[in-house]
Design a protein around this motif. Structure first.
Motif, PDB file in Angstrom:
ATOM      1  N   SER A 117       0.829  -1.198   0.000  1.00 26.50           N
ATOM      2  CA  SER A 117       0.000   0.000   0.000  1.00 26.50           C
ATOM      3  C   SER A 117       0.865   1.251   0.000  1.00 26.50           C
ATOM      4  CB  SER A 117      -0.906  -0.005   1.238  1.00 26.50           C
ATOM      5  OG  SER A 117      -1.675   1.176   1.285  1.00 26.50           O
ATOM      6  N   GLY A 118       0.640   2.120  -0.975  1.00 19.70           N
ATOM      7  CA  GLY A 118       1.397   3.361  -1.070  1.00 19.70           C
ATOM      8  C   GLY A 118       2.777   3.219  -1.663  1.00 19.70           C
ATOM      9  N   THR A 119       3.129   2.021  -2.146  1.00 19.80           N
ATOM     10  CA  THR A 119       4.463   1.778  -2.711  1.00 19.80           C
ATOM     11  C   THR A 119       4.376   1.703  -4.227  1.00 19.80           C
ATOM     12  OG1 THR A 119       5.160   0.532  -0.755  1.00 19.80           O
ATOM     13  CG2 THR A 119       6.438   0.210  -2.761  1.00 19.80           C
ATOM     14  N   ALA A 120       5.171   2.506  -4.915  1.00 17.51           N
ATOM     15  CA  ALA A 120       5.247   2.431  -6.374  1.00 17.51           C
ATOM     16  C   ALA A 120       6.189   1.300  -6.764  1.00 17.51           C
ATOM     17  CB  ALA A 120       5.747   3.749  -6.948  1.00 17.51           C
ATOM     18  N   ASP A 143       9.955   2.140  -5.268  1.00 14.93           N
ATOM     19  CA  ASP A 143      10.458   3.491  -5.044  1.00 14.93           C
ATOM     20  C   ASP A 143      11.305   3.609  -3.784  1.00 14.93           C
ATOM     21  OD1 ASP A 143       8.422   3.102  -3.266  1.00 14.93           O
ATOM     22  OD2 ASP A 143       7.291   4.901  -3.790  1.00 14.93           O
ATOM     23  N   THR A 144      11.316   2.562  -2.965  1.00 16.18           N
ATOM     24  CA  THR A 144      12.136   2.599  -1.750  1.00 16.18           C
ATOM     25  C   THR A 144      13.175   1.480  -1.709  1.00 16.18           C
ATOM     26  OG1 THR A 144      10.441   1.312  -0.570  1.00 16.18           O
ATOM     27  CG2 THR A 144      10.341   3.728  -0.381  1.00 16.18           C
TER      28      THR A 144
END
Length: 449
Positions: A9-12, A28-29
């Motif tokens: 959730s919330g991760t590209a 993205d992280t």
């Protein structure tokens, strides 16, 4: 139905790579392993966007992103970063990182990376925001090899969105100037209007304007210069020089993604069973070929690019089917007294208290050892639609396997070493003898099928 994963959730997510039953994700992280149970596990690089993942034949992983390229050796849990600051062999290209460390901006000598692919000779192809590059081992003197980076801003100097290796071993990459190909020696660009590949010269040569071709040399990308600039050390040069040329390629439609599909070509003709020869007379129009898919036993749908199914490993059963006639309602009307299969292998809904028979075009009475049921193994018998021949020739070549042993558990043997051994093996291979190279029990070179 697509179900969002709470762990993401919330991760590209930018990149996927299958790994057994798991998926490796570039996000993205950083890099993550998504298990079959949907557990998200950090892996290797953390704290920076990763947009591409590739794996070589020895299992070494490469991650590409905003900070260039990382190399991860799963067996040793070691993480390295590609520097490439110097052109001499005295300085290591790969700098080992401690857990949690990331390189500083001054230590990154590549543009941001968008795509990766591992090609022939274990070359690592790198698609960046400023063109394509490859990192590979070159023969320096006999069996001595040196590694360095070659860049191709003279082909494309903008974003390279996608890279991949096709079934013939060629590297293709899609860029803002179109589609490019490397066949193991030469580069080419696809020209849309003419529907053909235009040669762009040998990959190992550099083509300066107004001068004869020369060795492509060693390259790096200097981010500290205004806007970032490619630099090169070529023949006769003692220090890095700026590359200031324009692309030689045509400006074609941008290519952002690629995939490879199976296909089929159908010929009409005559078959001579006496000598087993088929003589084609005409080719079937491709629009006449369709793919039919059976998602469930009672549904058959058209869709997809026509192509024969891939042969599975081991024995398999094949049946010839013919398409159902286009009638209303779709397909044959199910019988009132029992279940049946259509000529295309679709189960026509049986009564709720009857078990469907095995699909086939035959009538098979029930075994005598048990009471005969009215619907046991009974299906419709359809008139023959075609005669089908399958031909193949079993091949059993004499084989020799050379096995390398790891010095310690988890050791990763560099692909350049494997290529060197593989090349030496093939130079002394007797005619007609198949050779395989293995690292302990894993075949790493040669066709093991």
């Amino acid at each position: 139905t697509a179900n969002p994963l709470a762990a993401l959730s919330g991760t590209a997510v930018y990149a996927f790579l299958p790994d057994g039953n798991d998926l490796l994700l570039g996000a993205d992280t950083g890099v993550f392993r998504l298990s079959a149970e949907n557990d998200l596990i950090p892996l290797g690089v953390q704290g920076t966007p990763i947009r591409a993942i590739a794996r070589d034949v020895d299992g070494v992983l490469y991650f590409g992103g905003d900070l260039g390229v990382f190399q991860y050796q799963p067996g040793l849990d070691h993480l390295y970063h590609y520097s490439g600051q110097g052109a001499a062999d005295e300085a290591s290209d790969w700098i080992k990182l401690e857990t949690g460390d990331l390189p500083g901006a001054a230590d990154v000598f590549l543009p941001p990376v968008r795509s990766l692919a591992v090609g022939q000779n274990s070359a690592l192809w790198i698609g960046t925001d400023r063109g394509a590059a490859r990192y590979m081992a070159h023969s320096a003197d006999g069996l001595t090899y040196t590694t360095f980076l070659e860049a191709f801003p003279d082909l494309v100097n903008g974003p390279v969105h996608a890279m991949g290796q096709d079934p013939l071993g060629r590297i293709l990459f899609g860029a803002d100037r179109g589609l490019f190909r490397f066949d193991g020696r030469d580069t080419a660009q696809y020209i849309e209007v003419e529907h053909r590949w235009t040669p762009q010269g040998k990959a190992g040569l550099f083509y300066p304007a107004g001068r004869p071709p020369e060795d492509r040399g060693s390259w790096r990308f200097n981010r500290t210069l205004s806007g970032g600039r490619w630099q090169r050390v070529g023949p006769g040069m003692t220090d890095w020089g700026l590359y200031e040329g324009a692309p030689r390629s045509s400006e074609e439609t941008a290519v952002r993604a690629m995939t490879w599909t199976d296909g089929v070509i159908a010929d009409l003709g005559t078959w001579d069973p006496a000598d087993g020869a088929f003589t084609p007379s005409e080719t079937v129009d491709p629009s006449e070929l369709v793919l039919r898919v059976k998602p469930t036993e009672d549904r058959i749908l058209p869709g997809g690019i026509p192509g024969p199914p891939r042969m599975p490993v081991g024995p398999s059963d094949w049946r010839y089917l013919s398409m159902e006639p286009p009638v209303e309602p779709p397909g044959p009307i199910p019988p009132k007294d029992g279940p049946a299969w259509s000529s295309e292998g679709r189960l026509m809904t049986p009564p709720s208290d009857v078990t469907a028979p095995y699909p086939g075009r035959f009538r098979d009475p029930a075994p005598k050892k048990r009471p005969e049921s009215r619907f046991d193994r009974v299906v419709f018998a359809y008139p023959p639609a075609a005669s089908v021949w399958f031909q193949w020739r079993a091949r059993r070549p004499y084989s020799v396997i050379v096995r390398l042993q790891r010095r310690h558990a988890g050791e990763s043997i560099h692909p350049a070493i494997l290529d060197r051994v593989w090349g030496a093996m093939n130079r002394v291979r007797p005619a007609g003898v198949r050779v395989l190279l293995a690292v302990e029990s894993d075949i790493v070179r040669g066709d093991a099928s």
